[in-house]
Write a protein that holds these residues in place. Sequence first.
Motif, PDB file in Angstrom:
ATOM      1  N   ARG A 537      41.907  32.004  41.739  1.00  0.00           N
ATOM      2  CA  ARG A 537      41.290  33.326  41.551  1.00  0.00           C
ATOM      3  C   ARG A 537      39.837  33.344  42.004  1.00  0.00           C
ATOM      4  O   ARG A 537      39.300  34.395  42.361  1.00  0.00           O
ATOM      5  N   ARG A 538      39.214  32.180  41.980  1.00  0.00           N
ATOM      6  CA  ARG A 538      37.824  32.088  42.456  1.00  0.00           C
ATOM      7  C   ARG A 538      37.752  31.904  43.970  1.00  0.00           C
ATOM      8  O   ARG A 538      36.699  32.115  44.571  1.00  0.00           O
ATOM      9  N   ARG A 545      40.199  37.463  48.516  1.00  0.00           N
ATOM     10  CA  ARG A 545      40.589  37.125  47.154  1.00  0.00           C
ATOM     11  C   ARG A 545      41.918  37.810  46.853  1.00  0.00           C
ATOM     12  O   ARG A 545      42.173  38.908  47.343  1.00  0.00           O
ATOM     13  N   THR A 547      45.585  38.208  44.046  1.00  0.00           N
ATOM     14  CA  THR A 547      46.154  38.066  42.708  1.00  0.00           C
ATOM     15  C   THR A 547      46.898  36.730  42.593  1.00  0.00           C
ATOM     16  O   THR A 547      47.665  36.353  43.483  1.00  0.00           O
ATOM     17  N   ARG A 549      49.076  34.585  39.485  1.00  0.00           N
ATOM     18  CA  ARG A 549      49.592  34.544  38.119  1.00  0.00           C
ATOM     19  C   ARG A 549      50.897  33.770  38.112  1.00  0.00           C
ATOM     20  O   ARG A 549      51.427  33.417  39.170  1.00  0.00           O
TER      21      ARG A 549
END
Length: 556
Positions: A537-538, A545, A547, A549
Amino acid sequence: MIENTGGDGSGFADLGLRPELRQALVGLGYEEPTPIQRAAIPPLLQGRDLVGQAATGTGKTAAFALPLLQLIADGAGRAGPIALVLVPTRELAVQVSEAMHRYGHDIGARVLPIYGGQPIGRQLRALSRGVDVVVATPGRAQDHINRGTLDLDGITAVVLDEADEMLDMGFAEEIEAILSSTPADRQTALFSATMPPRIAGMVRRHLREPVMVQLDREASTTGESLLVRQSAYVVPRGHKPAALGRVLDLEAPAAAVVFCRTRDEVDRLTETLNGRGQSAEALHGGMDQQQRDRVMNRLRAGTIDLVVATDVAARGLDIEQLTHVVNYDVPSAAESYVHRIGRVGRAGREGTAITLVEPREHRMLKSIERATGRRITVEKLPTVADLRARRLDLTRAALRESLLEDDLEKFRGVIEPLCEEFDLFDVALAAVKLAQETSGTVDEEELPEAEPPPADDQGRRRKSPGRPSTRRSGSGMTRLFVGSGRSSGVRPQDLVGAITGESTLSGRDIGAIEIADRFSLVEVPEAAAEDVIVALRRATIKGRRTTVRRERHVPR
């Protein structure tokens, strides 16, 4: 040609090295070349391209560094860099650069490490002053080439060190571009612990009739690797911190590295060990370079005796005082195990490698034994009685050393009055008791013994059906959703490079990757999933950038 080399007792004088280099080696205490050095140095001095395969810790750095330094001495006075060494990590860049400085001190070699995490202005100033050898990570080398601050026109030799690691970390494109930017008549040497097909393809494209130096298992495990005592303890998960503390108490290492899988585990274990009275510090990719250098300097200076680290943070680590390596978890691949234990048992020093094995991980230990051809002795955890006996042994040894070496006359005024009142033997017993109490108490709780699963249970699990395309349910893997896919130009190597560059995982830890038009799915070890999610995520993938998860499963 394939050369299976062994020791013939010849020294460095037989390899054709300049007197200045031989004198530097004598001053550093080196007497005999290792097998990889004996096989690689002569053809490299002749200007031949070379492919060298040998395990970590076998002396690969000197095998290519000494011929490069001789090349510098023979071509003294040239303005730009004449040699480029590519390495996978900043730690290895620093290690190689320091080694070349030591070997080439008498010839005035100018060696510069360049890597990410260091102010680029400092690197620009050093490049502008002139250097002979640049030791670089592929990403930062490509950055300087694009800026026009690293001129490769005068390069006569290129070395790819730990090439398999660089490819696993996703640097294939950068390496191809860098090699294409160097003169076609350059000399090229490639060193790798393993030789996957991708390495073979790179050799075909970029090396010219290379000499192939492949150490057989016997040759590659002589010397350094053979001096590593390997053992394991089977421990229930909940008792691993206590078991580690007990093993460290028994072994009493002068300096040790404890390997963990994730950053979070490193931080938790470091806190636990310090709470038990150990002197430990963490080392992982979440720390900046200044913090990591400070930890390593404290270990070298003896201020601390334990470093708890991830694989990525410890790559290239070379500490002379290191006596023990501990695998807090069984490595997921045999290559990782070999790289870890290669940190000890170097240059004729004895070392110890210890692995803590959960009962369900016993099969992984057996696979490492098959891959390395070396037996790992499974031992019983130390008991309270073992610790007490060990502590008494240490006290006895300390007393003997003090009696032989120390000036004890100033303590006579304490002992003589007591001897008038008590028997001398009883006075000595009381002194030993006080010494024992001062050194700390022994944990009185016995740890439960754990046995590996029975063979028939292992057999049933091996025969259970499963989908060949995923390892998620059977071996602690889970799938992550990444919100970029084929339409954004994402390829498997981009995901591998992002994960290995930003987290503690290596390419071998990553499972199946599926890339759809608008998203991707990638398997990672369950224990490292949250760490990978936070890291990605960084980061950016293809400049964006995205998503990240866990994959959401829809009930069927």
